[in-house]
Structures are given as structure tokens and as C-alpha cells.
Design a protein around this motif. Structure first.
Motif, PDB file in Angstrom:
ATOM      1  N   GLU A  24       0.844  -1.193   0.000  1.00 13.73           N
ATOM      2  CA  GLU A  24       0.000   0.000   0.000  1.00 13.73           C
ATOM      3  C   GLU A  24       0.876   1.239   0.000  1.00 13.73           C
ATOM      4  OE1 GLU A  24      -1.188   0.450   4.643  1.00 13.73           O
ATOM      5  OE2 GLU A  24      -2.131  -1.203   3.546  1.00 13.73           O
ATOM      6  N   CYS A  25       0.415   2.265  -0.686  1.00 10.30           N
ATOM      7  CA  CYS A  25       1.130   3.530  -0.796  1.00 10.30           C
ATOM      8  C   CYS A  25       0.438   4.552   0.095  1.00 10.30           C
ATOM      9  CB  CYS A  25       1.145   4.008  -2.242  1.00 10.30           C
ATOM     10  SG  CYS A  25       1.913   5.620  -2.460  1.00 10.30           S
ATOM     11  N   ALA A  26       1.191   5.130   1.013  1.00 15.50           N
ATOM     12  CA  ALA A  26       0.624   6.129   1.921  1.00 15.50           C
ATOM     13  C   ALA A  26       0.385   7.457   1.212  1.00 15.50           C
ATOM     14  CB  ALA A  26       1.543   6.323   3.116  1.00 15.50           C
ATOM     15  N   ALA A  27       1.107   7.717   0.135  1.00 18.02           N
ATOM     16  CA  ALA A  27       0.981   8.999  -0.560  1.00 18.02           C
ATOM     17  C   ALA A  27      -0.307   9.098  -1.371  1.00 18.02           C
ATOM     18  CB  ALA A  27       2.191   9.226  -1.459  1.00 18.02           C
ATOM     19  N   CYS A  28      -0.625   8.062  -2.148  1.00 19.32           N
ATOM     20  CA  CYS A  28      -1.818   8.131  -3.010  1.00 19.32           C
ATOM     21  C   CYS A  28      -2.957   7.241  -2.511  1.00 19.32           C
ATOM     22  CB  CYS A  28      -1.464   7.782  -4.450  1.00 19.32           C
ATOM     23  SG  CYS A  28      -0.996   6.063  -4.729  1.00 19.32           S
ATOM     24  N   ASN A  29      -2.733   6.547  -1.378  1.00 14.26           N
ATOM     25  CA  ASN A  29      -3.765   5.731  -0.746  1.00 14.26           C
ATOM     26  C   ASN A  29      -4.255   4.601  -1.647  1.00 14.26           C
ATOM     27  OD1 ASN A  29      -5.159   5.235   1.624  1.00 14.26           O
ATOM     28  ND2 ASN A  29      -7.015   6.212   0.866  1.00 14.26           N
ATOM     29  N   ARG A  30      -3.350   4.029  -2.444  1.00 13.26           N
ATOM     30  CA  ARG A  30      -3.687   2.898  -3.305  1.00 13.26           C
ATOM     31  C   ARG A  30      -3.008   1.637  -2.783  1.00 13.26           C
ATOM     32  NH1 ARG A  30      -2.951   6.668  -8.156  1.00 13.26           N
ATOM     33  NH2 ARG A  30      -5.038   6.862  -8.965  1.00 13.26           N
ATOM     34  N   ALA A  31      -3.620   0.504  -3.063  1.00 19.68           N
ATOM     35  CA  ALA A  31      -3.024  -0.789  -2.755  1.00 19.68           C
ATOM     36  C   ALA A  31      -2.813  -1.537  -4.070  1.00 19.68           C
ATOM     37  CB  ALA A  31      -3.933  -1.593  -1.832  1.00 19.68           C
ATOM     38  N   PHE A  32      -1.730  -2.290  -4.138  1.00 17.44           N
ATOM     39  CA  PHE A  32      -1.436  -3.049  -5.358  1.00 17.44           C
ATOM     40  C   PHE A  32      -0.730  -4.328  -4.967  1.00 17.44           C
ATOM     41  CE2 PHE A  32       1.970  -0.074  -4.571  1.00 17.44           C
ATOM     42  CZ  PHE A  32       3.127  -0.799  -4.768  1.00 17.44           C
ATOM     43  N   GLN A  33      -0.662  -5.265  -5.915  1.00 18.34           N
ATOM     44  CA  GLN A  33      -0.032  -6.552  -5.650  1.00 18.34           C
ATOM     45  C   GLN A  33       0.979  -6.865  -6.743  1.00 18.34           C
ATOM     46  OE1 GLN A  33      -2.787  -9.779  -5.236  1.00 18.34           O
ATOM     47  NE2 GLN A  33      -1.330 -10.990  -4.081  1.00 18.34           N
ATOM     48  N   LEU A  34       2.125  -7.369  -6.328  1.00 19.41           N
ATOM     49  CA  LEU A  34       3.173  -7.781  -7.250  1.00 19.41           C
ATOM     50  C   LEU A  34       3.223  -9.300  -7.298  1.00 19.41           C
ATOM     51  CD1 LEU A  34       6.020  -5.413  -6.041  1.00 19.41           C
ATOM     52  CD2 LEU A  34       4.430  -5.061  -7.923  1.00 19.41           C
ATOM     53  N   LYS A  35       3.475  -9.830  -8.493  1.00 20.61           N
ATOM     54  CA  LYS A  35       3.522 -11.280  -8.639  1.00 20.61           C
ATOM     55  C   LYS A  35       4.603 -11.651  -9.643  1.00 20.61           C
ATOM     56  CE  LYS A  35       0.656 -15.223  -9.808  1.00 20.61           C
ATOM     57  NZ  LYS A  35      -0.661 -15.662 -10.273  1.00 20.61           N
ATOM     58  N   PHE A  36       5.471 -12.562  -9.253  1.00 23.71           N
ATOM     59  CA  PHE A  36       6.497 -13.079 -10.148  1.00 23.71           C
ATOM     60  C   PHE A  36       5.865 -14.149 -11.025  1.00 23.71           C
ATOM     61  CE2 PHE A  36       9.892 -16.244 -10.904  1.00 23.71           C
ATOM     62  CZ  PHE A  36      10.734 -15.461 -11.677  1.00 23.71           C
ATOM     63  N   LEU A  37       5.945 -13.971 -12.337  1.00 25.61           N
ATOM     64  CA  LEU A  37       5.305 -14.917 -13.248  1.00 25.61           C
ATOM     65  C   LEU A  37       6.209 -16.070 -13.643  1.00 25.61           C
ATOM     66  CD1 LEU A  37       3.467 -12.392 -15.568  1.00 25.61           C
ATOM     67  CD2 LEU A  37       2.554 -13.666 -13.623  1.00 25.61           C
ATOM     68  N   GLY A  38       7.522 -15.844 -13.693  1.00 23.08           N
ATOM     69  CA  GLY A  38       8.451 -16.900 -14.072  1.00 23.08           C
ATOM     70  C   GLY A  38       9.526 -16.367 -15.000  1.00 23.08           C
ATOM     71  N   LEU A  39      10.429 -17.234 -15.382  1.00 20.26           N
ATOM     72  CA  LEU A  39      11.505 -16.862 -16.292  1.00 20.26           C
ATOM     73  C   LEU A  39      11.062 -17.062 -17.735  1.00 20.26           C
ATOM     74  CD1 LEU A  39      14.476 -18.544 -14.426  1.00 20.26           C
ATOM     75  CD2 LEU A  39      13.854 -16.137 -14.425  1.00 20.26           C
ATOM     76  N   LEU A  40      11.552 -16.218 -18.606  1.00 20.77           N
ATOM     77  CA  LEU A  40      11.235 -16.362 -20.018  1.00 20.77           C
ATOM     78  C   LEU A  40      12.026 -17.526 -20.604  1.00 20.77           C
ATOM     79  CD1 LEU A  40      11.316 -12.617 -21.072  1.00 20.77           C
ATOM     80  CD2 LEU A  40       9.334 -14.023 -20.536  1.00 20.77           C
ATOM     81  N   ALA A  41      11.424 -18.287 -21.475  1.00 23.35           N
ATOM     82  CA  ALA A  41      12.067 -19.459 -22.049  1.00 23.35           C
ATOM     83  C   ALA A  41      13.258 -19.096 -22.922  1.00 23.35           C
ATOM     84  CB  ALA A  41      11.059 -20.267 -22.858  1.00 23.35           C
ATOM     85  N   ARG A  42      13.215 -17.941 -23.574  1.00 24.45           N
ATOM     86  CA  ARG A  42      14.284 -17.571 -24.489  1.00 24.45           C
ATOM     87  C   ARG A  42      15.542 -17.102 -23.773  1.00 24.45           C
ATOM     88  NH1 ARG A  42      10.533 -13.305 -25.075  1.00 24.45           N
ATOM     89  NH2 ARG A  42      11.385 -11.328 -24.359  1.00 24.45           N
TER      90      ARG A  42
END
Length: 58
Positions: A29-47
Motif C-alpha cells: 500500500e502507498c501512503a501517498a496516493c492511498n492505493r493498494a497493489f499486488q506484485l507477482k512473479f510470473l516466471g523466467l522467459l524461455a528464451r
């Protein structure tokens, strides 16, 4: 595996005043803009990593 990685700034307003959110892993959560967000690692690229300079070292 290492501990969770923390974002350096809010993706919405750019402020650095971030705190973990109680909703779960990867939630912030960001105290400045009062937004919440979520980060997610999807994986490594095959290439993998691609060199754009030719890659021959000369």
C-alpha cells in the motif's frame, strides 16, 4: 529462495512511502496516493537473455 522483494516506488504515483498490505504475499500500500497493489512473479522467459550487440565480444 530469498525473502520477498520490496518495490522501490509506487507504480501509480512514484512515491517511496510503501508498506506491506495485510491482504497477503506481494500486496503493498502507498501512503501517498492511498492505493493498494499486488506484485507477482510470473516466471523466467524461455528464451533467456538476448544480446543485441552481436555477442562475439569484438
Amino acid at each position: 529462495m530469498s525473502e520477498r522483494a520490496a518495490p522501490f516506488y509506487c507504480p501509480y504515483c512514484g512515491d517511496e512511502d510503501l508498506r506491506p498490505n495485510e491482504t497477503g504475499h506481494g500486496a503493498w500500500e502507498c501512503a501517498a496516493c492511498n492505493r493498494a497493489f499486488q506484485l507477482k512473479f510470473l516466471g523466467l522467459l524461455a528464451r533467456g537473455a538476448q544480446r543485441t550487440d552481436g555477442g562475439d565480444g569484438t
